[in-house]
Design an enzyme around this catalytic site. Structure first.
Site, PDB file in Angstrom:
ATOM      1  N   SER A  97      51.179  24.073  28.024  1.00 29.37           N
ATOM      2  CA  SER A  97      52.049  23.313  27.132  1.00 29.37           C
ATOM      3  C   SER A  97      51.358  23.044  25.795  1.00 29.37           C
ATOM      4  O   SER A  97      50.964  23.975  25.116  1.00 29.37           O
ATOM      5  CB  SER A  97      52.499  22.024  27.819  1.00 29.37           C
ATOM      6  OG  SER A  97      53.624  21.507  27.170  1.00 29.37           O
ATOM      7  N   ASP A 242      56.175  23.272  20.223  1.00 23.06           N
ATOM      8  CA  ASP A 242      54.887  23.342  20.921  1.00 23.06           C
ATOM      9  C   ASP A 242      54.778  24.742  21.545  1.00 23.06           C
ATOM     10  O   ASP A 242      55.724  25.534  21.469  1.00 23.06           O
ATOM     11  CB  ASP A 242      54.730  22.179  21.924  1.00 23.06           C
ATOM     12  CG  ASP A 242      55.446  22.400  23.231  1.00 23.06           C
ATOM     13  OD1 ASP A 242      56.490  23.083  23.220  1.00 23.06           O
ATOM     14  OD2 ASP A 242      54.970  21.899  24.269  1.00 23.06           O
ATOM     15  N   ASP A 244      54.981  26.177  24.428  1.00 20.33           N
ATOM     16  CA  ASP A 244      55.971  26.690  25.395  1.00 20.33           C
ATOM     17  C   ASP A 244      57.387  26.232  25.047  1.00 20.33           C
ATOM     18  O   ASP A 244      58.300  26.345  25.873  1.00 20.33           O
ATOM     19  CB  ASP A 244      55.584  26.369  26.842  1.00 20.33           C
ATOM     20  CG  ASP A 244      55.625  24.883  27.164  1.00 20.33           C
ATOM     21  OD1 ASP A 244      55.350  24.066  26.262  1.00 20.33           O
ATOM     22  OD2 ASP A 244      55.940  24.534  28.323  1.00 20.33           O
ATOM     23  N   ASP A 246      59.224  23.598  24.667  1.00 22.43           N
ATOM     24  CA  ASP A 246      60.095  22.595  25.280  1.00 22.43           C
ATOM     25  C   ASP A 246      60.103  21.310  24.456  1.00 22.43           C
ATOM     26  O   ASP A 246      60.874  20.401  24.740  1.00 22.43           O
ATOM     27  CB  ASP A 246      59.752  22.331  26.758  1.00 22.43           C
ATOM     28  CG  ASP A 246      58.306  21.965  26.992  1.00 22.43           C
ATOM     29  OD1 ASP A 246      57.533  21.859  26.016  1.00 22.43           O
ATOM     30  OD2 ASP A 246      57.936  21.784  28.167  1.00 22.43           O
TER      31      ASP A 246
HETATM   32 MG    MG Z   1      55.463  21.978  26.252  1.00 25.27          MG
END
Ligand code: MG
Length: 450
Positions: A97, A242, A244, A246
């Site tokens: 992440s 960010d 990834d 999300d």
């Molecule tokens: Mg993330």
């Protein structure tokens, strides 16, 4: 500092220190056994260590007989949607992440595309503890792997067909957008989305090289380059993802970060103007959400920090929107997970409806100030002892102990909790003035350190 963090939601560690191919292989085998050798969707963010871990995870899953559907570099929400769409037994995302570049890890999904909950996560860890040697397949029944290249198109198609997204109206505004893709998994998709919405755009750090040019957490102190670029290109809005994809943070046309709390605040104001219903957020999310919900005659319910807690509660109370104040918007129309692409579509639609600049839209919402501090646990601090000490000291105040200790005061609060993903304590405070938020945050930081 421990270089490997294992929790019910997955693993995070530093490559070559705590996180090795052996660790990932063992974890993948345990997860494969948990999925009973069924179909598993596998995606990864752009980190340099991604291919290394991808091979280890694929090998672990195949050894247990799983059919691996590789979707390549993909945002976490894309893997969730694919897991559900492809009727898989589970899904894995190789990502750390927003953690810095030397980190990587795994996030684990259930067959419905939600993260594993506590019980499911414990089951995987229990299988890992016992070992998976009895589940290993012989040569003629090992799993196979194939590549599916339509996952991001499936995801975007779902975003474009949301009932309250009027693409023609967005296109007419000809938005100028600057986005920082942080060389993560979201850049390729974001480019397609902005093209589809008829935006003019400049993408910073677009290629998914995983070589982050700055700390990849989309918080104001890491977004200086983006703020400057928004001003330079006279953009209507700046977007920060960010690695990834999300989480989503917004920059006004003046080059000012709105703070990631205001992503969900704006999305909630937008959604509730279209559809009434319950809102679910975590305990650390801004009180601005309560004010917005009240303006629309709606109520807010709060859960422990962690997307799965929010998602499960949204499911339970049939919420119309939810998320986390860290820039994580969850819209149940598509899936019960934080999704930056959903956030971008909602905010552009909202701006198109509003007609004015983003700074004005932001100013139309109640204003709160938050302060955050991370306290490293490197000096042998035991988080449980620290929390106990704080509980004792503030026992006469109004406390919420669902997650760490949250002290509720007049139009303000301060919370200290152990991070789920990093070996740190997080202190957060919120108030109607920056000075009070600062004072509360400092007070707790001093208590933790004492
Ligand atoms: Mg993330």
């Amino acid at each position: 500092m421990p270089q490997l963090m294992i929790s019910i939601s997955g693993v995070r560690g530093v490559i070559g220190e705590g996180l090795t191919p052996e660790v990932m292989l063992g974890f993948a085998q345990a997860y494969g056994a948990y999925c009973k050798g069924g179909r598993v969707v596998l995606g990864r963010d752009s980190r340099v260590s991604g291919p290394l871990l991808h091979h280890a995870v694929t090998a672990g899953l195949m050894a247990i007989g799983c059919e691996v559907i590789d979707i390549g570099i993909a945002p976490t929400p894309t893997v969730k949607i694919a897991t559900h769409n492809l009727r898989a037994a589970g899904g894995l995302i190789i990502t750390a992440s927003h953690n810095p570049v030397m980190w990587n890890g795994i996030k684990m999904l259930a067959s419905d595309g939600l993260f594993l909950d506590e019980e499911q996560g414990k089951e995987v860890l229990a299988i890992r503890d016992v070992g998976t040697s009895s589940a290993l397949k012989k040569w003629d029944s090992i799993g196979q792997a194939s590549f599916y290249d339509k996952a991001s198109d499936d995801h975007l198609a779902a975003v474009y067909t949301l009932p309250f997204i009027d693409i023609e109206k967005i296109r007419r505004r000809k938005f100028r957008v600057v986005a920082d893709c942080v060389n993560g998994a979201g850049g390729v998709m974001l480019k397609k989305l902005l093209e589809h919405f008829g935006c003019e755009f400049v993408l910073l750090n677009e290629p998914p090289t995983g070589r982050f040019t700055h700390n990849p957490e989309p918080v104001p102190e890491n977004l200086g380059e983006l703020c400057e670029a928004v001003k330079k290109h006279r953009a209507h809005i700046g977007l920060a993802l960010d690695p990834d994809a999300d989480r989503l943070a917004l920059i006004s046309e003046k080059g000012v970060p709105l703070g990631e709390e205001y992503t969900l605040a704006l999305a909630t104001a937008f959604l509730l103007s279209k559809r009434k219903g319950k809102v679910v957020v975590n305990l650390s999310t801004s009180m601005v959400i309560d004010d917005i919900a009240a303006q629309h005659g709606c109520t807010v319910e709060r859960t422990k920090v962690g997307e799965i807690h929010v998602a499960k509660h949204m499911q339970k109370v049939d919420a119309v929107i939810g998320g986390e104040g860290n820039g994580g918007v969850i819209l149940p129309d598509i899936h019960l997970g934080r999704d930056a692409m959903v956030g971008v579509a909602m905010i552009l639609q909202q701006l198109a409806d509003f007609g004015g600049p983003l700074s004005e839209l932001h100013a139309s919402l109640p204003q709160y100030f938050m302060r955050r501090r991370k306290v490293e646990l490197s000096s042998g601090l035991d988080p449980k002892q620290v929390l106990q000490k704080i509980l004792q000291k503030y026992r006469h105040e109004n406390l919420d102990t669902q997650d760490g200790v949250k002290i509720l005061r007049d139009e303000s609060w301060v919370q200290v909790r152990a991070s789920n993903t990093e070996p740190i304590l997080r202190i957060m405070s919120e108030a109607r003035s920056a000075a009070i938020a600062e004072k509360y945050c400092e007070e707790l930081a001093a208590m933790v350190a004492a």
